[in-house]
Design a protein around this motif. Structure first.
Motif, PDB file in Angstrom:
ATOM      1  N   GLU A 179       0.717  -0.971  -0.032  1.00  0.00           N
ATOM      2  CA  GLU A 179       0.040  -0.092  -0.144  1.00  0.00           C
ATOM      3  C   GLU A 179       0.874   1.190  -0.072  1.00  0.00           C
ATOM      4  N   ASN A 180       1.917   1.304   0.784  1.00  0.00           N
ATOM      5  CA  ASN A 180       2.907   2.286   0.937  1.00  0.00           C
ATOM      6  C   ASN A 180       3.337   2.802  -0.532  1.00  0.00           C
ATOM      7  N   GLU A 181       3.904   1.984  -1.284  1.00  0.00           N
ATOM      8  CA  GLU A 181       4.482   2.055  -2.624  1.00  0.00           C
ATOM      9  C   GLU A 181       3.252   2.886  -3.452  1.00  0.00           C
ATOM     10  N   SER A 182       2.221   2.292  -3.579  1.00  0.00           N
ATOM     11  CA  SER A 182       1.177   2.643  -4.424  1.00  0.00           C
ATOM     12  C   SER A 182       0.856   4.050  -3.864  1.00  0.00           C
ATOM     13  N   GLU A 183       0.548   4.304  -2.624  1.00  0.00           N
ATOM     14  CA  GLU A 183       0.164   5.734  -2.207  1.00  0.00           C
ATOM     15  C   GLU A 183       1.488   6.651  -2.692  1.00  0.00           C
ATOM     16  N   GLY A 184       2.500   6.300  -2.405  1.00  0.00           N
ATOM     17  CA  GLY A 184       3.846   7.147  -2.819  1.00  0.00           C
ATOM     18  C   GLY A 184       3.490   7.442  -4.330  1.00  0.00           C
ATOM     19  N   GLU A 185       3.412   6.475  -5.047  1.00  0.00           N
ATOM     20  CA  GLU A 185       3.235   6.809  -6.854  1.00  0.00           C
ATOM     21  C   GLU A 185       2.054   7.471  -6.934  1.00  0.00           C
ATOM     22  N   ARG A 186       0.765   7.452  -6.223  1.00  0.00           N
ATOM     23  CA  ARG A 186      -0.187   8.466  -6.457  1.00  0.00           C
ATOM     24  C   ARG A 186      -0.045   9.942  -5.978  1.00  0.00           C
ATOM     25  N   ARG A 187       0.978  10.034  -4.999  1.00  0.00           N
ATOM     26  CA  ARG A 187       1.174  11.312  -4.652  1.00  0.00           C
ATOM     27  C   ARG A 187       2.164  12.061  -5.823  1.00  0.00           C
ATOM     28  N   VAL A 188       2.834  11.151  -6.468  1.00  0.00           N
ATOM     29  CA  VAL A 188       3.943  11.893  -7.471  1.00  0.00           C
ATOM     30  C   VAL A 188       3.288  12.162  -8.598  1.00  0.00           C
ATOM     31  N   ALA A 189       2.153  11.428  -9.214  1.00  0.00           N
ATOM     32  CA  ALA A 189       1.679  11.499 -10.367  1.00  0.00           C
ATOM     33  C   ALA A 189       1.123  12.968 -10.667  1.00  0.00           C
ATOM     34  N   PRO A 190       0.052  13.511  -9.661  1.00  0.00           N
ATOM     35  CA  PRO A 190      -0.546  14.769  -9.996  1.00  0.00           C
ATOM     36  C   PRO A 190       0.720  15.882 -10.018  1.00  0.00           C
ATOM     37  N   LEU A 191       1.801  15.553  -9.459  1.00  0.00           N
ATOM     38  CA  LEU A 191       3.061  16.752  -9.262  1.00  0.00           C
ATOM     39  C   LEU A 191       3.482  16.600 -10.663  1.00  0.00           C
ATOM     40  N   LEU A 192       3.786  15.518 -11.220  1.00  0.00           N
ATOM     41  CA  LEU A 192       4.319  15.282 -12.424  1.00  0.00           C
ATOM     42  C   LEU A 192       3.595  15.812 -13.635  1.00  0.00           C
ATOM     43  N   ASP A 193       2.119  15.760 -13.418  1.00  0.00           N
ATOM     44  CA  ASP A 193       1.049  16.293 -14.382  1.00  0.00           C
ATOM     45  C   ASP A 193       1.480  18.001 -14.518  1.00  0.00           C
ATOM     46  N   ARG A 194       1.891  18.622 -13.757  1.00  0.00           N
ATOM     47  CA  ARG A 194       2.099  19.945 -13.747  1.00  0.00           C
ATOM     48  C   ARG A 194       3.412  20.463 -14.570  1.00  0.00           C
ATOM     49  N   PHE A 195       3.895  19.274 -15.491  1.00  0.00           N
ATOM     50  CA  PHE A 195       4.918  19.791 -16.511  1.00  0.00           C
ATOM     51  C   PHE A 195       4.427  19.642 -17.812  1.00  0.00           C
ATOM     52  N   ASP A 196       4.861  20.281 -18.702  1.00  0.00           N
ATOM     53  CA  ASP A 196       4.371  20.425 -20.366  1.00  0.00           C
ATOM     54  C   ASP A 196       5.646  20.184 -20.975  1.00  0.00           C
ATOM     55  N   PRO A 197       5.794  19.010 -21.649  1.00  0.00           N
ATOM     56  CA  PRO A 197       4.816  17.637 -21.469  1.00  0.00           C
ATOM     57  C   PRO A 197       5.276  17.178 -20.116  1.00  0.00           C
TER      58      PRO A 197
ATOM     59  N   ALA B 168       9.350  21.968  -3.270  1.00  0.00           N
ATOM     60  CA  ALA B 168      10.996  21.854  -3.483  1.00  0.00           C
ATOM     61  C   ALA B 168      10.928  20.616  -4.275  1.00  0.00           C
ATOM     62  N   PHE B 169      10.116  19.659  -4.246  1.00  0.00           N
ATOM     63  CA  PHE B 169       9.977  18.540  -5.130  1.00  0.00           C
ATOM     64  C   PHE B 169       9.974  18.868  -6.684  1.00  0.00           C
ATOM     65  N   LEU B 170       9.187  19.854  -6.795  1.00  0.00           N
ATOM     66  CA  LEU B 170       8.966  20.104  -8.259  1.00  0.00           C
ATOM     67  C   LEU B 170      10.015  20.949  -8.832  1.00  0.00           C
ATOM     68  N   LEU B 171      10.798  21.834  -7.909  1.00  0.00           N
ATOM     69  CA  LEU B 171      11.936  22.658  -8.580  1.00  0.00           C
ATOM     70  C   LEU B 171      13.052  21.678  -8.668  1.00  0.00           C
ATOM     71  N   TRP B 172      13.187  20.647  -7.901  1.00  0.00           N
ATOM     72  CA  TRP B 172      14.177  19.559  -8.080  1.00  0.00           C
ATOM     73  C   TRP B 172      14.076  19.000  -9.310  1.00  0.00           C
ATOM     74  N   ILE B 173      12.922  18.487  -9.642  1.00  0.00           N
ATOM     75  CA  ILE B 173      12.497  17.630 -10.929  1.00  0.00           C
ATOM     76  C   ILE B 173      12.835  18.551 -11.945  1.00  0.00           C
ATOM     77  N   GLU B 174      12.487  19.815 -12.001  1.00  0.00           N
ATOM     78  CA  GLU B 174      12.435  20.834 -13.092  1.00  0.00           C
ATOM     79  C   GLU B 174      14.024  21.001 -13.233  1.00  0.00           C
ATOM     80  N   SER B 175      14.720  21.128 -12.064  1.00  0.00           N
ATOM     81  CA  SER B 175      16.449  21.348 -12.388  1.00  0.00           C
ATOM     82  C   SER B 175      16.933  20.068 -13.128  1.00  0.00           C
ATOM     83  N   VAL B 176      16.750  19.056 -12.619  1.00  0.00           N
ATOM     84  CA  VAL B 176      17.087  17.617 -13.092  1.00  0.00           C
ATOM     85  C   VAL B 176      16.804  17.648 -14.637  1.00  0.00           C
ATOM     86  N   ALA B 177      15.588  17.761 -15.162  1.00  0.00           N
ATOM     87  CA  ALA B 177      14.908  17.762 -16.195  1.00  0.00           C
ATOM     88  C   ALA B 177      15.512  18.754 -17.221  1.00  0.00           C
ATOM     89  N   ARG B 178      15.822  19.927 -16.926  1.00  0.00           N
ATOM     90  CA  ARG B 178      16.413  20.942 -17.527  1.00  0.00           C
ATOM     91  C   ARG B 178      17.901  20.753 -17.995  1.00  0.00           C
TER      92      ARG B 178
END
Length: 311
Positions: A198-216, A285-295
């Motif tokens: 359950e913990n892993e699935s819950e973690g993935e559910r938390r990440v998914a909507p955050l990553l949806d804030r990127f285009d693409p 902070a998570f979003l800014l970190w992922i943005e930095s890695v992607a850039r």
């Protein structure tokens, strides 16, 4: 083509090109069978099992031969069964076990087998192959977690559960039924006791909507090799994101296995970014970190980077 009776050809068609000597004796004499073997028209596969000369060899033949050798009431279980039942994450080259009636004794075989701990358990059919249910095959796949990688087994469970082909409750019930002496049940009991499913699935559910804030946004659940699926993948920048629950990091062995998998992806020029629960404590902070890695990755490849959309 071997000169076989129509009944035998029907069996071959239903049994992935494998037929047992005991089956042929219903239609032919021992001398006729031996003559076909001597002329090379019937090719020995497993002891007492044959395939027709020139017929294609497929992975299902090994399981079929094991079932025929283990008769009566032999049942095939394990990761191979999950593959033929279309559970993502498994292939038909994965291992299997033959579950035999407790009073059945065999020897001199190359396949894995054991006495069926619950011979009256419900089974299914895949053509002529008698197979365990998805829940039972998942539990038995716990025996192969070291060989397959624990994550493959867990992802298979999560896929089956998402498609409502099993549930945590059914899995737990089967684990209790088999008890602590069963290696597959013991592995799952440790996993379920931690709450990791359950913990892993819950973690993935938390990440998914955050990553949806990127285009693409990255694609979810992408097979980047025939045996390796990542949680999210940005194709243009060849960046994979994977959420790791507690069970992924229980010891040095698991970390080494993760490293080996990531080395495989590096050879394919795919960079892997691991995400853990602590990374989500501060979502901005998570979003800014992922943005930095992607850039950074996009600059390295000379392509356009995903944009973080403002709310």
């Amino acid at each position: 083509m071997a000169r076989l009776p129509d009944q035998a050809l029907e069996l071959l068609n239903d049994q992935f090109g494998i037929v047992g000597r005991f089956q042929l004796l219903d239609f032919m004499s021992r001398g006729q069978i031996d003559g076909l073997v001597q002329r090379g028209e019937l090719i020995p596969h497993e002891r007492g099992q044959y395939r027709v000369r020139g017929a294609p060899q497929v992975p299902e033949q090994h399981a079929m031969a094991a079932q025929l050798r283990g008769r009566p009431d032999a049942c095939i279980t394990g990761p191979f069964v999950l593959a033929i039942l279309n559970i993502e994450g498994f292939t038909r080259s994965d291992p299997f076990e033959a579950l035999l009636r407790p009073d059945r004794r065999i020897g001199n075989v190359e396949f894995s087998y054991r006495a069926n701990p619950t011979p009256d358990a419900t089974t299914g059919r895949f053509k002529g192959l008698r197979v365990a249910t998805i829940t039972n095959a998942l539990v038995d796949s716990g025996r192969f977690a070291d060989e397959l990688g624990e994550r493959r087994v867990r992802v298979g469970f999560d896929n089956a559960r998402a498609r409502r082909l099993t549930s945590s409750e059914r899995l737990q019930s089967r684990v209790r039924e088999l008890g602590p002496d069963d290696p597959g049940a013991m592995w799952w009991d440790s996993f379920l006791t931690e709450g990791s499913a359950e913990n892993e699935s819950e973690g993935e559910r938390r990440v998914a909507p955050l990553l949806d804030r990127f285009d693409p946004s990255p694609e979810p659940q992408v097979w980047v090799t025939p045996t390796r699926r990542v949680d999210w993948f940005w194709r243009p920048i060849r960046l994979a994101l994977e959420y790791f629950g507690l069970v992924d990091h229980r010891g040095e062995r698991e970390r080494l296995r993760d490293g080996a998998r990531n080395d495989e992806l590096k050879r394919l020029e795919i960079e892997v970014v691991p995400i853990i629960a602590e990374d989500l404590a501060d979502e901005n902070a998570f979003l800014l970190w992922i943005e930095s890695v992607a850039r950074s990755r996009a600059f390295e490849l000379g392509v356009e980077a995903p944009r973080l959309l403002l709310r």
